[in-house]
Scaffold this active site. Structure first.
Site, mmCIF file in Angstrom:
data_model
loop_
_atom_site.group_PDB
_atom_site.id
_atom_site.type_symbol
_atom_site.label_atom_id
_atom_site.label_comp_id
_atom_site.label_asym_id
_atom_site.label_seq_id
_atom_site.Cartn_x
_atom_site.Cartn_y
_atom_site.Cartn_z
ATOM 1 N N ASP A 99 3.637 -2.050 5.851
ATOM 2 C CA ASP A 99 3.508 -1.032 4.809
ATOM 3 C C ASP A 99 3.864 -1.542 3.423
ATOM 4 O O ASP A 99 4.016 -0.755 2.484
ATOM 5 C CB ASP A 99 4.352 0.186 5.171
ATOM 6 C CG ASP A 99 3.715 1.003 6.287
ATOM 7 O OD1 ASP A 99 2.480 1.156 6.265
ATOM 8 O OD2 ASP A 99 4.441 1.482 7.167
ATOM 9 N N ASP A 161 -3.494 2.592 9.969
ATOM 10 C CA ASP A 161 -2.852 2.833 8.675
ATOM 11 C C ASP A 161 -2.978 1.629 7.746
ATOM 12 O O ASP A 161 -3.059 1.765 6.517
ATOM 13 C CB ASP A 161 -1.368 3.139 8.848
ATOM 14 C CG ASP A 161 -1.045 4.080 9.995
ATOM 15 O OD1 ASP A 161 -1.675 3.953 11.058
ATOM 16 O OD2 ASP A 161 -0.149 4.924 9.841
#
Length: 383
Positions: A99, A161
């Site tokens: 991330d 993601d």
């Protein structure tokens, strides 16, 4: 990028109304939240997470959008302080995972695009190098997560993601003139198209590869209901991530895959155009919406509208606008001073029963970005 005639259309009255109400509300809520990292609203108040949490970029990212669109200096000041607080995470290294893109695209890249500055550029390039270092050459994927508990083995995990993290790599290649970042981004996005996007346009959340051979070992439901279900936010990550990959490279296959995921997503929407949390979950769970999935998908749809020919563009733009208008009119908290979140009814993690039916900072971010796209003239960090 195709320049479409619809881009010249003035935003609808409700867009400007929503924007002004958002600026007003965030002026108030930012006084309490400050240079911290909200994640989910509980009882009307955003719970603050540690700087290493994956959502740390969304609050400062939201503030950068609102700052550029309103010239409110307090938003800039808070966003810059958030970026500085993330230095301990970037330099500490141990808590970094896939991330990285979410965190430093919406902070350092956003700041650099708007204001220049060697420090923000250096932070973003350092983050891009760490992200590139997570690439598994055998499986052509960017590894998700780290072993957060003793004995955990997740070296073979990749998640949808991460399609939203690779724009950091495209930016780094463009900024440095070094194509290696782009090569990694394209290899990962090829894996997204091969193993995450099903033929009907629905999307898997987690694929486990054998990290030594690169072969697919299993599909995992993750935050969706089951391995072969259709988690709506996963679909949204795919729509927007693939559209961004096409925006950066001009590749038609990315755009075609984004459109396929978009068509599935739109075919599953209820009457008010805001998705349930998983399109293939049992009926008894479908009262749970995920407004964050709707907001993210809307941004992807608006980008697709910019990338396709005029005769296609209008339908994608209308679809994205319809979702955003429904979020504003039916899910907005603007009349509730006791609620810090902007958009109600997000679903964070149903299988773990975490943060259900609450505002989520990434839902708020993508809603504001959607408004910014409709208004025009505001810098979108991912691009």
């Amino acid at each position: 990028m195709t320049v479409n005639s619809v881009d010249a259309v003035q935003p609808a009255i409700w867009v400007n109304e929503a924007w002004e109400q958002t600026v007003s509300k965030v002026k108030r809520t930012s006084g309490r939240i400050g240079a911290n990292f909200p994640h989910a609203s509980q009882g009307g108040v955003y719970v603050l997470e540690q700087p290493h949490w994956w959502t740390a970029g969304f609050w400062p990212g939201l503030l950068w959008l609102l700052h550029e669109g309103s010239e409110e200096e307090s938003f800039r000041n808070i966003a810059e302080k958030c970026e500085q607080r993330l230095d301990a995470v970037l330099d500490g290294y141990d808590r970094l995972d896939h991330d990285i893109g979410f965190m430093w695209t919406l902070t350092s890249v956003a700041n650099y695009k708007l204001n220049g500055g060697d420090e923000s550029r250096r932070r973003a390039l350092k983050a891009a190098n760490y992200l590139a270092g997570r690439f598994n050459l055998k499986g052509n994927y960017i590894r998700a997560w780290n072993p957060w508990s003793e004995g955990e083995d997740n070296a073979g995990l990749a998640i949808i993601d991460c399609a939203m993290n690779v724009p950091l790599l495209y930016w780094a290649s463009r900024e440095t003139g070094d194509p290696r970042y782009m090569h990694i981004a394209e290899a990962h996005m090829g894996t997204v198209m091969s193993h995450f996007i099903r033929t009907d346009g629905s999307v898997r959340h987690i694929v486990r590869f054998d990290p030594m051979s690169g072969e697919v070992a299993e599909y995992i439901g993750g935050q969706g209901y089951a391995p072969e279900s259709a988690w709506s936010r996963g679909n949204a990550w795919a729509i927007y991530g693939l559209a961004l990959a096409s925006r950066h490279t001009g590749r038609q296959d990315y755009l075609d895959a984004a459109k396929r995921a978009a068509h599935f997503f739109l075919s599953q929407l209820p009457e008010d155009a805001v998705p349930v949390w998983d399109f293939r979950a049992p009926e008894e769970t479908k009262s749970l919406r995920d407004s964050s999935a709707g907001a993210c998908a809307a941004c992807g749809l608006l980008l697709i509208a910019d990338l396709v020919p005029d005769f296609e563009s209008v339908s994608y733009r209308k679809a994205g606008t319809r979702i955003l208008e429904s979020l504003y009119r039916n899910y907005g908290s603007y009349g509730d001073d006791a609620e810090e979140g902007l958009i109600l009814r997000g679903t964070s993690h149903y299988p773990e029963r975490k943060n259900l039916d609450v505002p989520l900072i990434y839902g708020d971010y993508f809603f504001v970005e959607g408004l910014a796209r409709l208004k025009g003239g505001i810098t979108i960090p991912w691009e």
